[in-house]
Design a protein around this motif. Structure first.
Motif, PDB file in Angstrom:
ATOM      1  N   LEU A 119     -38.704 -39.602 -89.884  1.00  0.00           N
ATOM      2  CA  LEU A 119     -39.980 -40.221 -90.237  1.00  0.00           C
ATOM      3  C   LEU A 119     -40.460 -39.791 -91.623  1.00  0.00           C
ATOM      4  O   LEU A 119     -41.087 -40.578 -92.341  1.00  0.00           O
ATOM      5  N   GLY A 120     -40.192 -38.555 -91.981  1.00  0.00           N
ATOM      6  CA  GLY A 120     -40.712 -38.042 -93.248  1.00  0.00           C
ATOM      7  C   GLY A 120     -39.737 -38.044 -94.390  1.00  0.00           C
ATOM      8  O   GLY A 120     -40.081 -37.593 -95.494  1.00  0.00           O
ATOM      9  N   GLU A 121     -38.533 -38.554 -94.185  1.00  0.00           N
ATOM     10  CA  GLU A 121     -37.533 -38.547 -95.257  1.00  0.00           C
ATOM     11  C   GLU A 121     -37.970 -39.467 -96.404  1.00  0.00           C
ATOM     12  O   GLU A 121     -38.319 -40.634 -96.168  1.00  0.00           O
ATOM     13  N   PRO A 122     -37.964 -38.991 -97.647  1.00  0.00           N
ATOM     14  CA  PRO A 122     -38.372 -39.837 -98.774  1.00  0.00           C
ATOM     15  C   PRO A 122     -37.461 -41.050 -98.900  1.00  0.00           C
ATOM     16  O   PRO A 122     -36.234 -40.949 -98.782  1.00  0.00           O
ATOM     17  N   PRO A 123     -38.042 -42.211 -99.145  1.00  0.00           N
ATOM     18  CA  PRO A 123     -37.234 -43.424 -99.282  1.00  0.00           C
ATOM     19  C   PRO A 123     -36.602 -43.499-100.678  1.00  0.00           C
ATOM     20  O   PRO A 123     -36.938 -42.725-101.583  1.00  0.00           O
ATOM     21  N   THR A 124     -35.698 -44.425-100.816  1.00  0.00           N
ATOM     22  CA  THR A 124     -35.135 -44.702-102.136  1.00  0.00           C
ATOM     23  C   THR A 124     -36.157 -45.493-102.935  1.00  0.00           C
ATOM     24  O   THR A 124     -36.534 -46.611-102.548  1.00  0.00           O
ATOM     25  N   VAL A 125     -36.619 -44.923-104.021  1.00  0.00           N
ATOM     26  CA  VAL A 125     -37.681 -45.554-104.812  1.00  0.00           C
ATOM     27  C   VAL A 125     -37.053 -46.497-105.837  1.00  0.00           C
ATOM     28  O   VAL A 125     -36.119 -46.112-106.551  1.00  0.00           O
ATOM     29  N   PRO A 173     -40.478 -49.828-115.841  1.00  0.00           N
ATOM     30  CA  PRO A 173     -40.212 -48.601-115.071  1.00  0.00           C
ATOM     31  C   PRO A 173     -41.478 -48.121-114.361  1.00  0.00           C
ATOM     32  O   PRO A 173     -42.585 -48.243-114.872  1.00  0.00           O
ATOM     33  N   LEU A 174     -41.309 -47.584-113.146  1.00  0.00           N
ATOM     34  CA  LEU A 174     -42.431 -47.036-112.399  1.00  0.00           C
ATOM     35  C   LEU A 174     -42.880 -45.713-113.016  1.00  0.00           C
ATOM     36  O   LEU A 174     -42.059 -44.910-113.460  1.00  0.00           O
ATOM     37  N   THR A 175     -44.181 -45.514-113.026  1.00  0.00           N
ATOM     38  CA  THR A 175     -44.714 -44.233-113.471  1.00  0.00           C
ATOM     39  C   THR A 175     -44.555 -43.194-112.354  1.00  0.00           C
ATOM     40  O   THR A 175     -44.225 -43.526-111.210  1.00  0.00           O
ATOM     41  N   VAL A 176     -44.814 -41.952-112.681  1.00  0.00           N
ATOM     42  CA  VAL A 176     -44.715 -40.879-111.686  1.00  0.00           C
ATOM     43  C   VAL A 176     -45.706 -41.110-110.551  1.00  0.00           C
ATOM     44  O   VAL A 176     -45.375 -40.954-109.361  1.00  0.00           O
ATOM     45  N   ALA A 177     -46.928 -41.497-110.906  1.00  0.00           N
ATOM     46  CA  ALA A 177     -47.942 -41.751-109.879  1.00  0.00           C
ATOM     47  C   ALA A 177     -47.535 -42.919-108.987  1.00  0.00           C
ATOM     48  O   ALA A 177     -47.747 -42.883-107.766  1.00  0.00           O
ATOM     49  N   GLU A 178     -46.961 -43.960-109.587  1.00  0.00           N
ATOM     50  CA  GLU A 178     -46.530 -45.106-108.793  1.00  0.00           C
ATOM     51  C   GLU A 178     -45.373 -44.743-107.862  1.00  0.00           C
ATOM     52  O   GLU A 178     -45.309 -45.226-106.730  1.00  0.00           O
ATOM     53  N   ARG A 179     -44.474 -43.897-108.312  1.00  0.00           N
ATOM     54  CA  ARG A 179     -43.367 -43.469-107.455  1.00  0.00           C
ATOM     55  C   ARG A 179     -43.895 -42.648-106.267  1.00  0.00           C
ATOM     56  O   ARG A 179     -43.465 -42.834-105.127  1.00  0.00           O
ATOM     57  N   GLN A 180     -44.844 -41.771-106.530  1.00  0.00           N
ATOM     58  CA  GLN A 180     -45.419 -40.973-105.449  1.00  0.00           C
ATOM     59  C   GLN A 180     -46.171 -41.852-104.456  1.00  0.00           C
ATOM     60  O   GLN A 180     -46.069 -41.652-103.230  1.00  0.00           O
ATOM     61  N   ALA A 181     -46.927 -42.828-104.985  1.00  0.00           N
ATOM     62  CA  ALA A 181     -47.660 -43.733-104.101  1.00  0.00           C
ATOM     63  C   ALA A 181     -46.699 -44.573-103.260  1.00  0.00           C
ATOM     64  O   ALA A 181     -46.946 -44.834-102.075  1.00  0.00           O
ATOM     65  N   TYR A 182     -45.603 -44.999-103.858  1.00  0.00           N
ATOM     66  CA  TYR A 182     -44.602 -45.784-103.120  1.00  0.00           C
ATOM     67  C   TYR A 182     -44.041 -44.968-101.958  1.00  0.00           C
ATOM     68  O   TYR A 182     -43.897 -45.467-100.829  1.00  0.00           O
ATOM     69  N   VAL A 183     -43.720 -43.685-102.208  1.00  0.00           N
ATOM     70  CA  VAL A 183     -43.173 -42.817-101.155  1.00  0.00           C
ATOM     71  C   VAL A 183     -44.196 -42.635-100.036  1.00  0.00           C
ATOM     72  O   VAL A 183     -43.869 -42.752 -98.839  1.00  0.00           O
ATOM     73  N   ARG A 184     -45.446 -42.355-100.398  1.00  0.00           N
ATOM     74  CA  ARG A 184     -46.485 -42.139 -99.377  1.00  0.00           C
ATOM     75  C   ARG A 184     -46.683 -43.376 -98.512  1.00  0.00           C
ATOM     76  O   ARG A 184     -46.767 -43.290 -97.280  1.00  0.00           O
TER      77      ARG A 184
END
Length: 321
Positions: free
Chosen positions: A306-312, A119-130
């Motif tokens: 452009l700024g819509e969060p992707p599906t993580v 499972p992705l960590t919270v930091a990894e999910r945020q980095a993926y979105v950015r």
């Protein structure tokens, strides 16, 4: 006087001398050769003639035997050293191979631990979105960044569609904006500027949308905090000859604005397609016109896309951990 027989005088009757009595015809022993010969005969050729020759032969044979023994001992020593060296080499080789095998095994185990799905960590999910949002401006086709049609809400809450007239070539941030805005973007490290021009459903309004790409969201926030509060400056309009927008220039701009999304500042500027300048339109007409709400709606739709969060992804290797 009585004559003695010739035999007694030691001579033959014919006058030849005879061997002494008792020795004639008897074999004599040759003291040098050590074998019996007759008097006056030489020893046989190729045969030892005495004790000295026998002793020399015995010494030569003994020397050869000793030399052979020395050579055999040296060969045994060399063989023993070779066996010891071979054992040492095999031990060292085995040790090296064992250490290498352990290292490979530990590396494989570590690699499996690092690359296995989890499972992705919270930091990894945020980095993926950015990261996903930050690369959209060049990862997406231009027709996705600037869709051919955009829905907006007109007066009386009616649903209408704006149509894209054209997409301008990519330019530097300072080349596509007015000077007060260009200075702020340069200070924030703006990378590039993308622009496209739309018209409303009635083709009365021309709207140019410009997307300024910054390093990250923090740089965008710093830049927007310094942008001038003046609706007369912003992105420069883009007109496309041969279309209804060919009269849309800097003098025809009625209002300018911007909206932020991720690392992007989405600018918009709007005017009339008939070429009317800002000074030619009364301020109260602009306030009661749907021109500016249409421009804001189109720019907002592009910014949200452009700024819509992707599906993580749920896990590092997909939906299954």
């Amino acid at each position: 006087m009585r004559a003695w027989p010739a035999a007694r005088r030691g001579r033959e009757p014919d006058g030849a001398e005879r061997e002494p009595a008792g020795r004639a015809g008897l074999p004599l022993r040759n003291p040098a050769a050590g074998r019996t010969t007759r008097r006056g005969q030489a020893p046989l050729p190729g045969r030892s003639t005495g004790r000295r020759e026998g002793a020399a032969t015995s010494w030569t044979l003994s020397a050869r035997v000793r030399a052979a023994d020395v050579r055999a001992a040296a060969e045994r020593d060399a063989l023993a050293r070779g066996i010891r060296n071979r054992r040492i080499f095999l031990v060292l080789l085995g040790t090296i191979l064992a250490v290498a095998a352990v290292n490979v095994l530990m590396g494989t185990v570590g690699l499996l631990r690092e690359t296995r799905s989890r499972p992705l960590t919270v930091a990894e999910r945020q980095a993926y979105v950015r990261q996903d949002i930050a690369r959209r401006w060049h990862a997406w086709p231009a027709a996705v960044v600037f869709p051919e049609e955009l829905e907006y809400i007109g007066l009386a809450r009616t649903q209408q569609y704006a149509r894209r007239v054209g997409i301008a070539p990519e330019v530097a941030c300072g080349s596509g904006t007015d000077a007060p805005v260009a200075g702020v973007l340069a200070e924030a490290g703006c990378q590039t500027l993308l622009r496209a021009t739309y018209v409303d459903q009635s083709a009365t309004f021309a709207i140019t949308v410009g997307v300024a790409v910054l390093r990250d969201e923090e740089a965008r926030l710093q830049a927007t905090a310094k942008l001038p509060v003046d609706d007369r400056v912003g992105v420069r309009p883009v007109a496309f000859p041969g279309t209804v927008t060919e009269l849309f220039g800097a003098a025809q701009r009625q209002r300018n604005g911007w909206v932020g999304a991720g690392p992007y500042i989405v600018f918009s500027t709007a005017g009339y397609t008939d070429g009317r300048t800002r000074e030619a339109v009364p301020p109260e007409e602009i306030l009661h016109s749907e021109l500016w709400p249409t421009a804001q709606s189109i720019a907002g739709r592009i910014a949200r896309s452009l700024g819509e969060p992707p599906t993580v992804p749920r896990c590092t290797q997909g939906p299954v951990c």
